[in-house]
Design a protein around this motif. Structure first.
Motif, mmCIF file in Angstrom:
data_model
loop_
_atom_site.group_PDB
_atom_site.id
_atom_site.type_symbol
_atom_site.label_atom_id
_atom_site.label_comp_id
_atom_site.label_asym_id
_atom_site.label_seq_id
_atom_site.Cartn_x
_atom_site.Cartn_y
_atom_site.Cartn_z
ATOM 1 N N ILE A 171 -5.713 -1.346 0.953
ATOM 2 C CA ILE A 171 -6.963 -0.357 0.357
ATOM 3 C C ILE A 171 -6.557 1.008 0.941
ATOM 4 O O ILE A 171 -6.394 1.324 1.943
ATOM 5 C CB ILE A 171 -8.305 -0.749 1.160
ATOM 6 C CG1 ILE A 171 -8.471 -2.249 0.986
ATOM 7 C CG2 ILE A 171 -9.351 0.040 0.927
ATOM 8 C CD1 ILE A 171 -9.479 -2.840 1.872
ATOM 9 N N ASN A 172 -6.504 1.799 -0.312
ATOM 10 C CA ASN A 172 -6.027 3.155 0.171
ATOM 11 C C ASN A 172 -7.147 4.075 0.745
ATOM 12 O O ASN A 172 -8.264 3.773 0.789
ATOM 13 C CB ASN A 172 -5.653 3.914 -1.187
ATOM 14 C CG ASN A 172 -5.163 5.454 -1.010
ATOM 15 O OD1 ASN A 172 -3.980 5.306 -0.315
ATOM 16 N ND2 ASN A 172 -5.656 6.328 -1.518
ATOM 17 N N ARG A 173 -6.657 4.723 1.690
ATOM 18 C CA ARG A 173 -7.625 5.862 2.406
ATOM 19 C C ARG A 173 -7.782 7.062 1.490
ATOM 20 O O ARG A 173 -6.779 7.840 1.164
ATOM 21 C CB ARG A 173 -6.853 6.382 3.681
ATOM 22 C CG ARG A 173 -8.069 7.235 4.559
ATOM 23 C CD ARG A 173 -7.287 7.812 5.654
ATOM 24 N NE ARG A 173 -6.086 8.689 5.228
ATOM 25 C CZ ARG A 173 -4.918 8.628 5.549
ATOM 26 N NH1 ARG A 173 -4.579 7.829 6.682
ATOM 27 N NH2 ARG A 173 -3.919 9.593 5.178
ATOM 28 N N ARG B 29 3.111 6.975 2.659
ATOM 29 C CA ARG B 29 3.876 7.275 1.416
ATOM 30 C C ARG B 29 2.941 7.878 0.438
ATOM 31 O O ARG B 29 3.319 7.559 -0.938
ATOM 32 C CB ARG B 29 4.923 6.340 0.865
ATOM 33 C CG ARG B 29 5.816 6.013 1.892
ATOM 34 C CD ARG B 29 6.891 6.813 1.664
ATOM 35 N NE ARG B 29 8.120 6.431 2.368
ATOM 36 C CZ ARG B 29 9.289 6.969 2.233
ATOM 37 N NH1 ARG B 29 9.416 8.091 1.279
ATOM 38 N NH2 ARG B 29 10.344 6.409 2.675
ATOM 39 N N SER B 30 1.864 8.351 0.670
ATOM 40 C CA SER B 30 0.831 8.604 -0.208
ATOM 41 C C SER B 30 1.232 9.852 -1.378
ATOM 42 O O SER B 30 2.103 10.636 -0.725
ATOM 43 C CB SER B 30 -0.494 9.354 0.462
ATOM 44 O OG SER B 30 -1.061 8.221 1.379
ATOM 45 N N SER B 31 0.878 9.708 -2.497
ATOM 46 C CA SER B 31 1.074 10.609 -3.490
ATOM 47 C C SER B 31 2.619 10.861 -3.780
ATOM 48 O O SER B 31 3.097 11.763 -4.525
ATOM 49 C CB SER B 31 0.597 11.939 -3.221
ATOM 50 O OG SER B 31 1.363 12.427 -2.286
ATOM 51 N N ASN C 32 0.882 -1.302 -0.106
ATOM 52 C CA ASN C 32 0.018 0.003 -0.063
ATOM 53 C C ASN C 32 1.031 1.175 -0.068
ATOM 54 O O ASN C 32 2.128 1.095 -0.092
ATOM 55 C CB ASN C 32 -0.921 0.137 1.106
ATOM 56 C CG ASN C 32 -0.308 0.355 2.429
ATOM 57 O OD1 ASN C 32 1.000 0.330 2.595
ATOM 58 N ND2 ASN C 32 -0.953 0.635 3.568
ATOM 59 N N ASP C 33 0.333 2.451 -0.010
ATOM 60 C CA ASP C 33 0.956 3.678 0.465
ATOM 61 C C ASP C 33 0.944 4.500 1.591
ATOM 62 O O ASP C 33 1.194 5.332 1.829
ATOM 63 C CB ASP C 33 1.100 4.449 -0.997
ATOM 64 C CG ASP C 33 -0.370 5.213 -1.229
ATOM 65 O OD1 ASP C 33 -1.076 5.212 -0.121
ATOM 66 O OD2 ASP C 33 -0.453 6.096 -2.059
ATOM 67 N N ASP C 34 -0.101 3.804 2.241
ATOM 68 C CA ASP C 34 -0.605 4.422 3.632
ATOM 69 C C ASP C 34 0.316 3.970 4.974
ATOM 70 O O ASP C 34 0.394 4.278 6.197
ATOM 71 C CB ASP C 34 -2.137 4.322 4.053
ATOM 72 C CG ASP C 34 -3.110 5.017 3.026
ATOM 73 O OD1 ASP C 34 -2.546 5.895 2.522
ATOM 74 O OD2 ASP C 34 -4.224 4.334 2.821
ATOM 75 N N GLY C 35 1.159 2.950 4.512
ATOM 76 C CA GLY C 35 2.078 2.512 5.620
ATOM 77 C C GLY C 35 1.546 1.101 6.027
ATOM 78 O O GLY C 35 0.224 0.835 5.997
HETATM 79 MN MN MN Z 1 -2.569 6.799 0.332
#
Ligand code: MN
Length: 261
Positions: A97-99, A39-41, A7-10
């Motif tokens: 699942i991204n926030r 690490r979003s965006s 994911n990218d939210d950690g």
């Molecule tokens: Mn994100």
């Protein structure tokens, strides 16, 4: 199925914990390799200027059936390390699942979708999952998106993705029974009003916040349109950004005859 999930939210974000645990409890073989912090965006960034670390984690908030690793890199670093060092031959790579949603023109900023793109580049089929919630929403229905993921996995068992195609899945922030269904969509248009806000710090100097309010063009058949209508949006995405009609017009208009001497 053998699944690599990132994911990218950690690694401690509720979305990935819900997705990995839900699928592991249903009997899937789940390995998580995810960034150790949000690490979003960051888009498709990879880390070339310092070494990367990868470590095992206690399952903690995850189902004890999950194997969990954290890495101090980006989402795409996590996919690379996951496929090279941890689980070389997963059946599928999942991201999310991204926030928050990943709709329209936000795809290229998205660490979530970029991680799925990295899997594709490395020859693995992949799906990206995002929940259309805001941080301020009282209820965030990650369990709805996890149930959608399980249903899609069941579908893909009988109907695998063509090579070089990932699915970008956006799920309305609703309880599962309230979903209207699934729409297969194209990438839509999401632009932002007021993208940069200028403010003053206590010393009177300017500083800036990049954010903005999304302005969607709700064209029928697009991802933004489907989610706004309460449908799960499933967009097939591929990596070839070539604009094929321009190949002929550019050459025909003489671009190859520009004099470089
Ligand atoms: Mn994100």
């Amino acid at each position: 199925m053998k699944l690599l999930i990132t994911n990218d939210d950690g690694v401690f974000a509720p979305g990935i914990i819900t997705l990995a645990s839900f699928l592991a409890e249903r009997g899937e073989d789940v390995t998580v390799v995810a960034p150790d912090r949000e690490r979003s965006s960051v888009g498709h960034a990879i880390t070339l200027t310092r070494p990367l670390r990868l470590w095992t984690m206690p399952a903690g908030p995850y189902s004890p059936k999950c194997t969990v690793f954290a890495c101090d890199g980006t989402p795409s670093d996590s996919v690379m390390l996951g496929l090279e060092e941890v689980i070389p031959e997963p059946d599928l790579v999942l991201s999310g699942i991204n926030r928050g949603p990943n709709l329209g023109d936000d795809l290229t900023y998205s660490g979530t979708v970029s991680a799925a793109m990295e899997a594709l580049i490395l020859g693995r089929p992949s799906l990206a999952f995002s929940l259309n919630c805001r941080e301020t929403d009282e209820a965030q229905h990650y369990e709805t998106a996890a149930a959608v993921a399980a249903a899609l996995l069941g579908f893909l068992r009988g109907s695998p993705l063509p090579e070089g195609v990932l699915l970008n899945v956006n799920v309305p922030n609703l309880p599962f029974p309230m979903l209207k269904g699934i729409k297969v969509t194209r990438k839509g248009v999401r632009l932002y009003e007021g993208k940069v806000t200028r403010l003053k710090d206590p010393a009177g100097r300017s500083y800036f916040w990049v954010s903005g309010r999304p302005e969607d063009k709700l064209e029928e058949g697009s991802d933004v349109w489907a989610v706004a209508g309460g449908f799960v949006s499933v967009t097939p995405i591929h990596m070839d950004m070539t604009h094929f009609p321009s190949l002929e017009t550019l050459a025909g208009n003489g671009a190859e005859k520009i004099n470089l001497k």
